[in-house]
Motif scaffolding. Structure first.
Motif, PDB file in Angstrom:
ATOM      1  N   UNK A 180       0.837  -1.202   0.000  1.00 27.23           N
ATOM      2  CA  UNK A 180       0.000   0.000   0.000  1.00 27.23           C
ATOM      3  C   UNK A 180       0.874   1.255   0.000  1.00 27.23           C
ATOM      4  N   UNK A 181       1.956   1.227   0.769  1.00 25.59           N
ATOM      5  CA  UNK A 181       2.879   2.365   0.795  1.00 25.59           C
ATOM      6  C   UNK A 181       3.449   2.624  -0.590  1.00 25.59           C
ATOM      7  N   UNK A 182       3.818   1.566  -1.295  1.00 25.00           N
ATOM      8  CA  UNK A 182       4.383   1.710  -2.640  1.00 25.00           C
ATOM      9  C   UNK A 182       3.358   2.298  -3.610  1.00 25.00           C
ATOM     10  N   UNK A 183       2.108   1.826  -3.516  1.00 27.82           N
ATOM     11  CA  UNK A 183       1.058   2.340  -4.397  1.00 27.82           C
ATOM     12  C   UNK A 183       0.782   3.806  -4.102  1.00 27.82           C
ATOM     13  N   UNK A 184       0.689   4.168  -2.828  1.00 29.70           N
ATOM     14  CA  UNK A 184       0.443   5.558  -2.447  1.00 29.70           C
ATOM     15  C   UNK A 184       1.585   6.457  -2.910  1.00 29.70           C
TER      16      UNK A 184
END
Length: 217
Positions: A156-160
């Motif tokens: 999720x951090x990478x997508x954000x």
């Protein structure tokens, strides 16, 4: 929060407010406020058909690996070939998330048969609570076409980061539970995965539908 940090935050808010005011005055015919805001921030020429011109070397969107409500892996390749409406939020969100998802749902309805060429996507910023089953049930409340995505904290951090989304866990005073503070733009991505329009919170479904039709040709 230190005095210096408070001053920095205040200056940032005032600066963004000034740009939004300039965006209102600088709108070109048919251009949405979100697109105007992005254009002024990038100091670039006005794009056509709702497009957003970004500064050189700055991109929005990109590689990610998440899972949908059925636990199936979804990557950026799965968004190609159609336009994508991407929004980041979380299922426990008390206000902006359901409001924006309702706007996305109404936009899909306004598009009629053209909605088949658009893929609406909701990506959680709260993977600790938003399991695949939870996010599947949540998006189904708004529109059957909306795809809910979650993953590990790192995914999720990478997508954000790819969409330049801000989010942070916040625990209100006296509460044992937490909320997620997060940015709330809706991104219109092209068939090739590039950013086409950026919609501010509160944009009308009619404005989103018009921008989408401009990209469909």
């Amino acid at each position: 929060m230190t005095r210096a940090v408070r001053i920095a935050v205040l200056l940032l808010i005032l600066g963004l407010g000034a740009v939004w005011g300039a965006a209102f005055l600088a709108r070109t015919p048919g251009e949405g406020m979100g697109a105007t805001f992005a254009r002024l921030m990038s100091n670039a020429p006005a794009p056509s058909a709702g497009g957003v011109a970004m500064p050189g070397g700055v991109s929005v969107g990109g590689a990610f690996t998440l899972v949908d409500g059925d636990g199936k892996t979804v990557t950026e390749a799965d968004l190609r070939g159609k336009l994508a409406l991407v929004f980041f939020g979380y299922t426990f969100c008390p206000d902006v998330c359901p409001t924006e998802l309702q706007a996305v749902a109404q936009t899909m309805d306004l598009l009629g048969p053209q909605a088949d060429q658009v893929r609406p996507v909701f990506i959680t910023v709260d993977p600790e609570r938003d399991t695949p089953a939870k996010i599947k049930d949540y998006v189904s409340l708004f529109h059957p076409a909306i795809i809910g995505l979650t993953g590990t904290k790192e995914q999720v951090t990478a997508a954000a980061r790819a969409w330049r989304v801000y989010y942070a866990k916040v625990t209100p005073p006296g509460s044992s539970d937490y909320l997620m503070d997060h940015s709330a733009f809706t991104y219109l991505m092209g068939r090739d995965g590039s950013l086409k329009s950026l919609f501010r919170p509160g944009v009308s479904p009619e404005e989103m539908a018009a921008a989408i039709r401009g990209q469909l040709g």
